[in-house]
Design an enzyme around this catalytic site. Structure first.
Site, PDB file in Angstrom:
ATOM      1  N   HIS A   1      52.764 -19.794  21.752  1.00 45.23           N
ATOM      2  CA  HIS A   1      52.588 -21.011  20.959  1.00 45.23           C
ATOM      3  C   HIS A   1      53.068 -22.195  21.802  1.00 45.23           C
ATOM      4  CE1 HIS A   1      52.890 -23.931  17.741  1.00 45.23           C
ATOM      5  NE2 HIS A   1      52.247 -23.094  16.949  1.00 45.23           N
ATOM      6  N   ARG A   8      51.206 -32.426  16.459  1.00 46.48           N
ATOM      7  CA  ARG A   8      50.136 -32.915  17.319  1.00 46.48           C
ATOM      8  C   ARG A   8      48.900 -33.268  16.509  1.00 46.48           C
ATOM      9  NH1 ARG A   8      49.104 -28.219  20.290  1.00 46.48           N
ATOM     10  NH2 ARG A   8      50.621 -27.165  18.971  1.00 46.48           N
TER      11      ARG A   8
END
Lengths: 242, 666
Positions: free
Chosen positions: B257, B273
């Site tokens: 990740h 994000r």
């Protein structure tokens, strides 16, 4: 981040109850602080480098699982999310949570205590309805779902029980963890238990009427559960049961 | 040394193990669950985002069904998965959600009317109909065509685990905590239970069972940087490996990740994000647009992880006592946005790092971290080891093979309960059909063997004043973690894998002669960790050897020297086993995945690099076959088509169709 390094002094409760020769004591370890250091990082450093025998419990190390509750400078807290930078003089004393059976050093047995509590208050949905899992689920008001979730967030870490003044006076007192679970099922329409049924479980001095409202539970709950409000709510509700 | 008897022995008390235990207990089998820790503290509780199931309630989920979920899962797996298992899973996932609802999970529900959401970084309004008010909501997740991920705020795993654990307590499943299964008991290719060490007293006992189930989760802690809980050391898979009979599959398939928090590895959600947060390097420079001009920070997880690693390797990482990292900057989103939409992330940053990421210029230290183990104990569609009878596995510890070489977000927590439901029924059936042979001599022999292993380790106790750190198991463990992280990580090359392979073998040899501080069998974490690290080293060797031999890039397995997915030569499952106890490396063999049996033959995933596949001739052949069948049978409904193309079996209670709003059971 603070880049200034200092030496931390950890005074840690050390005792192996299985060793008949052993006596409870505080053992002191000194380590260099690193930026962003938590008690999780510090205790692992001590065990890896200084003392392979030191016992403590961590699982998620993210404040989610409730494994690492201990008494940090006098207050029950989750060790994993306690920053060493919060210790002004660089000294900290770690003790295991009281109430629970000691496994050794900082490690305690919450498993059996919480399991007994769950059985005691029957911490599950009681219903006679048979759900057919192929079919569309029953709707639930979105706000109600959020309210249930708010109480469902309890991680059974034991801080509330360890910080409970009533628990010291009444060893069989169920504690906020149990009362919160009852409140959670009480507001859940899927649970068919009535207020009378709940009264059978918590309507005495070991339950809601034993609480002296000292609210150590509310002060220490790491999930900030609305324990003060919910305990009052339950008490009002239970008083009304005829 | 006591011996206990149970019908079903479940090793591991997370969601998968507990759900399976409920199934076998309800079927009337005496069921015992062993757990390292209180079961409600299992790593399942850390699942935040949610659970995929094609309920199709929300306006953004309309048109979703088992078929769409199946396609997403297969593409996500980069065609590495077992498509029959993917079918079993997608069929039962909606039932699992609805069962959990009845057990009390407070799923977030849909509210009718207009709702503001952010899609592709733009504010958008969606409108939910009156008809779906109060039904279970779903959110968007990577690699899915529809909004399919059901959730309880950001604590989905916690709510599910408490509901399932309480249901297990209600059903009188025997749950024994602080117990570690250290060795399987077996004879003539049949498993009869396990040797168990009590972590409180140090005592050894044997649990004999008709069926033994391993549900111990992943092996993230083999890596230096992982989002996994500290207990995720893969020891369940390792005790299966150590039989020399049971085999592991696809161990090299390891997911990373992009944004794990440094140093603790706590996950920083992709939402950071998604909402517009950016990644910065040591100079404060936003580097992702240089690598991925189009998608920038919002390329897929594996792509962003690869780019971040590349950038750190170029010397652009930020040095720290915990290793190099990069920065995640969400401060540009403004305080109001953060305190409303990324409140938990802010809370974590404040609690763990003492920083407030809403202050301009205060950035979050992140780095790609190991996140999920697609590989595990090789089992068939019923969850049983094809090599060691009576041994089952479910959840992350198994390679049932739902995820192939890459898992979709939201499919892991779904797999736990769904596999528990399905495999639980098969385990029950196995127990009904098995006459138990109560062989106490066998149990005693295995316990003795384990105790002798402890004695060998405890023979090396050194003086308190002796500086033994370079011969300590923790030193070996840390070296292993660094080797695997650096050389068997996101990018892999032959040279690095080979060097990791050699070094890990050396460490495995070294692990036989480590020094301990105390010689006691209880209250001795050093002893427990020595036993575990030896197992972890074997798993690390399985991962490394599998990665070294697999000369292609598929899903999360990225070989810089073999950048293409090679369906022609590598459409196969890696099978790994430990042939002899004294071996210092595993034996690897392969199992072909037949394209001509697939419902969805290999093709382009719809994301990632185009033209990056070495095609297999059967892919087109099978695709034509599938299309011709559909054209020639226009009257068949989707269930009939599916059944004709790739029939699969399920326990009968899960065969019924799933109902959806507005369309019923169509």
């Amino acid at each position: 981040m603070n880049n200034q390094s200092r030496t931390l002094k950890f005074n840690i409760f050390k005792y192996n109850p299985l060793d008949k020769e052993d006596r409870p004591k505080l053992k002191t370890y000194e380590i260099e602080e690193t930026p962003g250091m938590t008690i999780f990082v510090a205790l692992n450093f001590i065990r890896d480098r200084l003392d392979h025998t030191l016992q403590f419990d961590f699982v998620c190390r993210a404040g989610i699982c409730g494994s690492c509750a201990m008494v940090v400078n006098g207050t029950p807290s989750l060790a994993c999310r306690t920053l060493t930078s919060s210790f002004k003089d660089g000294e900290v004393t770690l003790l295991p949570l009281p109430v629970f059976k000691l496994i050794g050093d900082l490690s305690i047995d919450t498993a059996n205590w919480m399991k007994d509590m769950s059985k005691d208050i029957e911490s599950w949905i009681h219903t006679n309805e048979k759900t057919i899992i192929d079919n569309i689920e029953k709707p639930m008001d979105p706000d109600l779902a959020d309210d249930i979730f708010e109480l469902d967030r309890c991680i059974e870490c034991g801080c509330c029980v360890a910080a409970c003044g009533t628990k010291r006076m009444r060893p069989k007192f169920k504690g906020a963890v149990a009362l919160n679970r009852v409140a959670r099922y009480e507001i859940d329409p899927r649970d068919e238990r009535t207020a009378e049924d709940m009264y059978e479980i918590i309507g005495d001095d070991e339950g809601i009427f034993g609480c002296m409202s000292l609210l150590g539970c509310d002060d220490t709950c790491p999930k900030n559960l609305p324990l003060q409000t919910k305990l009052s709510y339950l008490r009002r509700k239970m008083v009304q049961v005829k | 040394m006591k011996i206990f008897y149970t019908d079903t022995l479940v090793i591991g008390g997370g969601l998968a193990g507990l759900r399976l235990a409920i199934a076998t207990k309800k079927a009337g089998h005496k069921t015992t669950v062993l757990s390292l820790i209180p079961v409600k503290r299992s790593h399942s509780s850390a699942a935040q985002g949610g659970m995929q199931a094609s309920l199709g309630n929300s306006v953004m989920s309309q048109g979703d069904n088992e078929d769409v979920h199946f396609e997403d899962t297969v593409k996500g797996s980069d065609w590495g998965c077992d498509q029959r298992v993917a079918r079993m899973f997608t069929q039962v996932a909606p039932k699992a959600i609805r069962e959990l609802t009845a057990w009390g999970v407070p799923w977030t529900r849909i509210r009718e009317g207009e709702k503001n959401v952010v899609i592709n970084s733009e504010n958008t309004t969606i409108t939910e109909s009156k008809e779906v008010h109060g039904l279970i909501a779903a959110r968007d997740f990577g690699g899915t065509k529809k909004w399919r991920t059901c959730y309880t705020a950001d604590a989905t795993g916690h709510s599910m685990l408490y509901a399932v654990a309480n249901e297990a307590i209600k059903n009188d499943v025997v749950i024994l905590e602080k117990k570690e299964a250290v060795k399987l008991i077996y004879k003539d290719d049949v498993c009869y239970g396990a040797v168990v060490k009590d972590l409180m007293t140090g005592s050894i006992s044997a649990y004999l069972a008709k069926a033994t189930v391993i549900a111990t989760g992943g092996y993230g802690r083999i890596y230096e940087a992982t989002t996994n809980a500290v207990i995720c050391e893969g020891t369940g898979a390792a005790i299966a490996l150590e039989t020399g009979i049971a085999k592991l599959a696809n161990m090299e398939a390891v997911q990373f990740h992009p944004t794990g928090l440094v140093p603790n590895g706590i996950l920083m959600t992709e939402g950071c994000r998604g909402d517009g947060g950016v990644l910065r390097d040591v100079d404060g420079y936003r580097f992702m647009p240089d690598y991925e001009p189009e998608k920038k920070e919002l390329a897929s997880r594996d792509v962003v992880s690869r780019r971040m690693t590349e950038h750190i390797r170029k010397g652009k990482g930020v040095p720290s006592p915990y290793g190099d990292h990069l920065w995640l900057d969400i401060s540009i989103l403004g305080r109001e946005h953060i305190e409303k939409n990324l409140r938990d992330m802010q809370d974590i940053c404040m609690s763990f790092l003492g920083i407030d990421p809403a202050v301009p210029g205060v950035w979050i230290p992140v780095r790609p971290m190991q996140h999920y183990s697609m590989g595990g104990i090789k089992v068939d569609e019923t969850g049983q080891s094809p090599h060691l009878k009576g041994l089952f596995s479910c959840g992350e510890s198994a390679c049932w093979d739902l995820h192939g070489f890459n898992r979709l977000g939201g499919n892991s927590v779904a797999e736990t309960v769904v596999s528990g439901m399905i495999i639980g029924e098969y385990v029950s059936k196995y127990c009904f059909n098995t006459n138990f042979e109560f062989d106490t001599k066998l149990a005693e022999a295995f316990m003795k063997e384990f105790d002798e292993e402890q004695d060998r380790i405890l023979a090396n106790v050194c003086d308190v004043n002796n500086n033994y750190n370079d011969k300590s198991i923790y030193d070996i463990r840390d070296r292993m973690r660094k080797i695997v992280m650096d050389k068997v990580g996101i990018f892999r090359t032959k040279d690095e894998l080979q060097s990791a392979f050699d070094e890990l073998q050396e460490l495995l040899k070294l692990s036989d002669g480590v020094f301990l501080r105390t010689g006691t069998k209880s209250a001795n974490p050093g002893l427990i960790d020595t036993l575990r690290v030896k197992k972890m080293l074997k798993l690390a060797l399985c991962i490394t050897k599998g990665a070294l031999l697999r000369e292609e890039s598929r899903g999360a397995h990225t070989r810089e020297d073999f950048p293409k997915r090679d369906d022609k030569n590598w459409l196969k499952r890696t099978i790994t086993y430990w042939a002899n106890e004294t071996d210092i490396e595993p034996t690897v063999e392969y199992e072909d995945i037949s394209i001509m049996d697939m419902e969805l033959p290999p093709g382009f995933r719809g994301y990632g690099k185009k033209g990056n596949i070495i095609e297999h001739e059967d892919s087109q052949k099978r695709l034509d076959e599938v299309n011709t069948f559909k054209e020639n049978n226009p009257k068949l409904d989707r269930y009939e088509i599916q059944n004709a193309l790739m029939p699969y079996e399920l326990p009968s209670q899960y065969e019924e169709k799933n109902e959806r709003v507005g369309i019923g059971y169509e």
